[in-house]
Structure formats: structure tokens, C-alpha cells
Design an enzyme around this catalytic site. Structure first.
Site, PDB file in Angstrom:
ATOM      1  NE  ARG A  95      12.877  24.789  14.314  1.00 42.31           N
ATOM      2  CZ  ARG A  95      11.985  25.107  15.241  1.00 42.31           C
ATOM      3  NH1 ARG A  95      11.873  26.334  15.655  1.00 42.31           N
ATOM      4  NH2 ARG A  95      11.202  24.185  15.762  1.00 42.31           N
ATOM      5  CG  HIS A 109       8.217  25.512  11.897  1.00 41.49           C
ATOM      6  ND1 HIS A 109       8.913  24.500  11.275  1.00 41.49           N
ATOM      7  CD2 HIS A 109       7.061  25.663  11.186  1.00 41.49           C
ATOM      8  CE1 HIS A 109       8.197  24.041  10.245  1.00 41.49           C
ATOM      9  NE2 HIS A 109       7.085  24.744  10.162  1.00 41.49           N
ATOM     10  CE1 TYR A 129       9.399  25.505  19.490  1.00 42.64           C
ATOM     11  CE2 TYR A 129       7.282  26.466  18.859  1.00 42.64           C
ATOM     12  CZ  TYR A 129       8.605  26.188  18.565  1.00 42.64           C
ATOM     13  OH  TYR A 129       9.145  26.592  17.379  1.00 42.64           O
TER      14      TYR A 129
END
Lengths: 345, 373
Positions: free
Chosen positions: B268, B272, B281
Site C-alpha cells: 500500500r 491506511h 511505522y
């Protein structure tokens, strides 16, 4: 009760048999429902008669059972799911709340889910831990579900037929301690009207007070009404049959006719069905009430071990105590020998 | 033949779970077509179609993300970087098949032919599901992870019982394979041999949690073995490979071969959602490494080398993307029409008396509101 007659288990079995016979879309599924006929034998003989696709043993995974049934209903079948016991239905809770209850709504009516979820519920059978829960409170708090519970043999047949035919998902709560009680009833007999879902019924008329109850507590209330009669009180008993939809009309008519009401159920009282019923009656019938609506329920404790369950379950004495506590005028009080009985429940 | 007869016939078919796990195990290397000799054998018409969908799909992701910045969408979980999986999933199905998407699979839904605005209704906030699932044979975008996977199994199972040869393709992510419903769905699919295909888009993260903290499984495709479901790993940024693997699994299911679990390795590129900060992260270096594996670029590189991407073809794909984006901008900019009375319309087949009372109360509130303006 006579030794002849039909048990509730047999009536439920007949309802499933007739539903399978009448509609090829009906599919019964669950743990042990096939070869064994279910741990309570409610599906006895159905796999042999209709094949093990129409009455299918599933893997032991309740969320998977209900989730698979959702997909089958999306395709156009009418699944009838058996959850083996009340407390074993909890793994399926997310499927029930997030999908079963909401699918019609979230798809603007394009994906209704005509499925029935049968759940044997309630205590009084000496069951060990996790076999005696009264879980109706979780279900009735979830918009989109119908919550139905029969208390008589005839209703068990009729309401289950209605539930399976309904285009709404129905949580069908079977009072398991009533499974083996017999009544003089036959599915072919003239005394087998099929009650619509959502209509309460007055099981016993009474002029002084009404006991509002459902499922396993109906016999307790009928017995309490008999006992009250001996004390000079004419107490009626109303069987709700359906918690959702809720029959405000019949409940309020019964309360207005008597001015006094007690709600009786096995489930814990705090935040339970009785709280909702008492609140509804208070909102609608305040000026007809002679006393606050009382609740007689299970204790607010985790379901007890078998040797202790009789202290938890609402029994005749607790119901009678609540009836006595309904602020009777002194003339009535005198019939009980003075002061009204003070109950802490 | 009655429904009952067909269901009995289907139930009588032998179940062959297969005792030997070897055939169920994924190959040691993910399936790949682009950059291999196999790519030269692929039908140029398919390649061009995949390319056009990828270009439009990339533009869809970018436009939808832009619409969140303009406040037109409440949230958008982007599939930028995962377009190969999205497009291949849609194109591997026949019209009668069913797609079971998650919230990140809006592009797959659009690629299947659902109107983009109707697809984005959930994220725009005017209702939950904006398209007609029955008309398009696309289940609602599922937000509770993996809970739609048993639905796909059930629908496929019901179709098979009814003698209907449709297939269900269910999408999930790497995080979704930890959910109980993933395992229950595979259990039921394995036992019933339902014609269902599971596509796990392993993009490396469940929001912020990397795969290493998600599972100790050798690969996610290995998770099928325990359920008697063969696992296949595929390069998820190779649209030709994903399309080939999914098409084979779908046709295998259709012909009675049972379910397949496909794990596509992808990434991705966006956070998110627009509300997420991926820098907390993962490193820029990591994202850059995956940019080099961009599924759109990889297909274009092959097309150019094969002489299949002339200027006109590329221009047409871009024009289609811009037309879609302009239409999306224009229509999403319009104020969505919501009807408060619809709140009561779809709760039950027949509204309860209680809902009738609440409906009357809301109607009175609305009248009072209108009167005070």
C-alpha cells in the site's frame, strides 16, 4: 399435563419438517442436527427424510455457521440455524449484530436476510456452566432482529413456522426446560392456529393485577396466579411471545384493566427486558397504575451452578411476594393479615 | 429438476479433502509473468484491457484521496500500489459471479462496473451501501475484518446446492487472516468444497502492524493447508500473474474443484487512510523500494518492450482516466441527497409500531425545523 399429547420438542420438529416439506429454499443447519437429530432431538429424522444438504451437520464453529447462513440467505435460500445452547451462540454474535441485523438496512432493502436462528435458552435443567443463559437481552437491544419465544406447544409450532416464513431475521428462543412438557395439541387439530409474530396473548384473565412474562416463566406465573387466587387476588397472566416486535397495545390494555403489573423473566434484571417493559408501561399507562411496575427476575449474578440455580430463578414465591407488594388498599391488605410483604428483590 | 433434487445430488458428490498436504502447499516462489518469457504468450488484447483498467484505477485512487482533502469524502482507504490485485480480481469474474470486497476494495468494485459515486457512498456518508448488491453481484463493502468471508462461502455453497455454476471471490488483507472468521470461512469452504476463491492482498501492514507481528505462518498461502484448501502465492504487483492465478482458481472452483486461497504480495503506497500517518511505522526507503515495483509502471515497461503501448493507446487510457476523474469530481461535489425518513425504511420488512412512533416524532421535528427557518 397428560401422559398423552405432544411435547414442545415434537412440535418444533414438526414445524421444521413442514417448513422443509413446503419450501425447497428452507435449509436446516447446525452442530449435530443431521445424523444425531440435535442434542435435544429437535431435528430428529429430518436429515433422513430430506437429505443431509437440507438438514446439514456443520463444523463446530458458530460464527462460521451463521456467517455461512448469511451467504446462503443472500443467494435466496431460507436457512434455519441451530445454535446448540444459549451460551454457545456467543461466537456468532458479531455475525448477528454486524450483518444479520443490518444487511437489509445497509443495502436499502436490497439484501433482506430471511433466516431463523434457533437458540435453546434458559435454565432449570440442572445444566453445568454455560448451558443455562437467558440471552434475550443482547438480541432485543439490536435493531433489525425479531426476537420470539414460545411458551406453549402450539406456539412453538406456529411461531417457528412464522419465523421461517418471515422475511426478517428471527432469533427464535426455545425455553429448553419446556421441551419435554406435553400438551394436548396436534398440528393437524383445529386447536392449532398460527399466531402472528408480535402479538402477546392473555393466558389467564385477571382483574386485580397482571403478570407479564414469556418463555420458561409462563408456567411459574400461571402457578403464582393460582396461588394468588387462594389469597383472594384475581391475577391475570400475559404471555408476550415476541419481545421484538413488542406488543405495546396488548400489554397496555392488560395493565390499564388492572392497574397493577409484575414483569417476570429468568434473565438478570439490570438492563434487561423487564426494565424496558416497566419503562414502557410507565410511559404509557402512568395514570392507570395503582403501584409501580415490579420486576421479578434472575439475580444479577453469573448463572449459578446447578445446585444453586433454584435460588437464582424467579419462582412462585418471589412472584407472589411482588404481587403482594403492589400497594394494595388496606382492605386488600387485611386479607393478607396486615402489612404488605416487603421484598428486597 | 426441482431445487430439492439438485440439492440432494450436490450433497451426494464425494468429498476429497486429500490426505497428502503436498499438493496444497504454495510454491516456494510467488507466481510471476511480467519479466518472464511467459509474458510474451499473453493475449495482447487482455494486456491492453488490464493496462487501461490500471491507469483508470490509479487515477481513481488519486482522485478519491484528493476528495478527502476537499472534505467531499469522510475517509478514503486507498489501494494505490495495489491496483493490480484490484483490477485482476474484478476481471477474473464472469457477470454472474459474486465479488465480496472490503472497504479498501472500492477500485475492484468500480472495475467490475459499479458506478464510482455509488461505490463511494459508504465513504461519502450518505448511506452505507450505495450500489445495488444484487444487480451488480457485489456484496457490500465490508468493514469488520473477514466477517464477509463466510458469506462468500455460504453464497457459493447455496449456488452449488442449487445447480448454479457461479463462483464467489472474497477479498481480505494480511491482518484479516488473523481473524477467526477467516479460519471459519476456510473450514467451511474446505468441508463443503464451495466454489469460492479467497484473495489475500498482503500489503505488509494491518494499519501499522507489520506482518512479522501478525503471524508466524511460513506464508499466508500456507494457511489454507490446515483446511484442505490449496494455497497459491503470486506477485501482487504483476497484474498479469494475479489475473492468471485468479482466473485459474475461479475456473477450478466453477468446475467443481473446490476453493483456493491466493496470497498476493503487494504494498500500500498510501497510508491506511487519509487519517493515518504512515511515517510513524514505516520508512521512506521502504516505500521507495516498493515504488520501483509499481504495478502500473511494471505493466507499461512490458508493453513498451513488446511494442504494445503506442502513443495513441497510452493517450486513450489517460483520457479515460481523466474523464472518470472529472465525472467523479463533478458528481461528488454535488450535495448528496439524504432523506431522514429513510432511516426507518429498511429496518424490517414491516416496520414495528415502535418505529412508526419514532418516525412520526422525527417527521414532527423536521416540520418544526423547517418552520423555524
Amino acid at each position: 399435563m397428560t401422559s398423552r399429547g405432544t411435547t414442545m420438542a415434537e412440535a418444533l420438529n414438526t414445524a421444521l419438517r413442514h417448513a422443509l416439506r413446503d419450501d425447497p429454499a428452507v435449509h436446516v443447519m447446525g452442530e449435530d442436527v443431521g445424523t444425531l437429530g440435535g442434542v435435544f432431538r429437535i431435528t430428529d429424522g429430518l436429515a433422513a427424510e430430506f437429505g443431509d444438504a437440507r438438514c446439514a451437520d456443520t463444523p463446530l464453529a458458530e460464527s462460521g455457521i451463521l456467517g455461512t447462513a448469511v451467504g446462503m440467505a443472500m443467494y435466496g435460500l431460507r436457512p434455519v440455524v441451530e445454535m446448540q445452547f444459549d451460551a454457545f451462540a456467543y461466537p456468532a454474535f458479531e455475525q448477528l449484530v454486524s450483518h444479520v441485523a443490518k444487511m437489509r438496512n445497509r443495502t436499502r432493502g436490497r439484501l433482506p436476510l430471511p433466516l431463523t436462528i434457533r437458540v435453546p435458552y434458559g435454565g432449570g435443567i440442572g445444566g453445568v456452566e454455560h448451558h443455562s443463559d437467558s440471552s434475550e437481552g443482547y438480541y432485543l437491544h439490536t435493531p433489525g432482529l425479531h426476537v420470539v419465544t414460545p411458551a406453549t406447544v402450539g406456539d412453538a409450532y406456529g411461531l417457528l413456522r412464522r419465523a421461517i416464513a418471515s422475511d426478517d431475521p428471527v432469533v427464535f428462543l426455545e425455553p429448553k426446560r419446556r421441551y419435554w412438557t406435553k400438551e394436548d395439541w396436534s398440528p393437524d387439530g383445529p386447536a392449532a392456529p398460527v399466531p402472528p409474530i408480535g402479538r402477546a396473548v392473555l393466558r389467564r384473565p385477571g382483574t386485580d393485577a397482571v403478570l407479564i412474562t414469556y418463555g420458561p416463566s409462563l408456567p411459574v406465573c400461571l402457578e403464582a396466579a393460582d396461588a394468588a387466587r387462594e389469597e383472594g387476588l384475581d391475577v391475570g397472566v400475559l404471555d408476550l411471545r415476541s419481545l421484538v416486535p413488542f406488543d405495546d397495545e396488548t400489554v397496555c390494555a392488560a395493565v390499564r384493566a388492572t392497574g397493577r403489573a409484575v414483569v417476570v423473566h429468568e434473565a438478570s434484571g439490570f438492563g434487561g427486558a423487564g426494565a424496558e417493559i416497566a419503562a414502557r408501561v410507565g410511559e404509557r399507562c402512568f395514570h392507570h397504575l395503582e403501584a409501580p411496575v415490579r420486576r421479578v427476575t434472575g439475580l444479577d449474578v453469573p448463572y449459578p451452578a446447578p445446585l444453586l440455580e433454584r435460588h437464582h430463578l424467579p419462582g412462585v414465591d418471589r412472584v407472589l411476594d411482588a404481587v403482594r407488594d403492589l400497594q394494595w388498599p388496606s382492605a386488600t391488605r387485611a386479607r393478607h393479615g396486615g402489612e404488605p410483604y416487603a421484598v428486597g428483590a | 429438476m426441482t431445487l430439492q433434487q439438485t440439492t440432494e445430488r450436490a450433497a451426494a458428490e464425494p468429498r476429497t479433502p486429500g490426505r497428502d498436504p503436498a499438493p496444497l502447499l504454495p510454491d516456494r516462489r510467488p507466481a510471476r509473468v511480467l519479466g518472464t518469457p511467459a509474458a510474451d504468450a499473453v493475449d495482447p488484447a487482455l494486456l491492453r484491457e488490464l493496462h487501461r483498467h490500471l491507469v483508470v484505477g490509479r487515477r481513481f485512487n488519486e482522485q478519491a484521496t484528493a476528495l478527502t482533502r476537499q472534505g467531499r469524502l469522510a475517509v478514503y482507504p486507498s489501494s494505490r500500489g495495489q491496483e493490480a490485485c484490484q483490477v485482476a480480481a474484478a476481471l477474473a469474474l464472469r457477470p454472474r459471479d459474486w465479488l465480496f470486497p472490503t472497504y479498501r476494495d472500492t477500485l475492484a468494485v468500480v472495475a467490475r462496473g459499479v458506478d464510482p459515486v455509488e461505490t463511494l457512498t459508504l465513504l461519502r456518508g450518505d448511506w452505507h451501501t450505495g450500489y445495488d448488491p444484487v444487480e451488480h453481484r457485489v456484496a457490500p463493502l465490508c468493514t469488520p475484518l473477514a466477517t464477509h468471508l463466510p458469506h462468500a462461502v455460504g453464497l457459493a455453497h447455496a449456488a452449488r446446492l442449487s445447480g448454479d455454476d457461479l463462483v464467489a471471490l472474497a477479498l481480505t488483507g494480511d491482518g484479516g487472516t488473523s481473524e477467526g472468521d477467516f479460519h471459519e470461512a476456510l473450514t467451511f469452504a474446505g468441508v463443503t468444497r464451495a466454489p469460492v476463491v479467497f484473495l489475500v492482498q498482503n500489503n505488509g501492514y494491518a494499519i501499522s502492524v507489520p506482518l512479522a507481528k501478525q503471524t508466524a505462518a511460513p506464508t499466508l498461502a500456507h494457511k489454507g493447508v490446515g483446511y484442505g484448501v490449496p494455497g497459491v502465492q503470486v506477485d501482487g504487483n504483476d497484474v498479469v500473474a494475479v489475473h492468471g492465478v485468479l482466473s485459474a482458481a475461479v475456473e477450478r472452483a466453477r468446475s467443481g474443484g473446490g476453493p483456493t486461497l491466493v496470497e498476493a504480495l503487494t504494498y500500500r503506497l498510501d497510508a491506511h487512510t487519509n487519517a493515518d500517518d504512515a511515517a510513524r511505522y514505516r520508512s521512506d526507503d521502504e516505500v521507495e523500494r516498493w515504488r520501483a515495483e509499481d504495478p502500473v509502471t511494471r505493466l507499461e515497461t512490458h508493453l513498451r518492450a513488446a511494442g504494445l503501448l503506442d502513443e495513441e493507446t497510452g493517450r486513450q487510457a489517460l483520457a479515460a482516466a481523466e474523464t472518470m476523474a472529472a465525472d467523479l469530481r463533478r458528481r461528488v461535489a454535488e450535495e448528496p441527497a439524504v432523506d431522514p425518513m429513510e432511516l426507518f425504511a429498511h429496518v424490517y420488512a414491516t416496520p414495528t409500531a415502535q418505529l412508526g412512533e419514532q418516525r412520526a416524532r422525527l417527521a414532527a421535528e423536521l416540520r418544526a425545523e423547517a418552520g423555524s427557518r
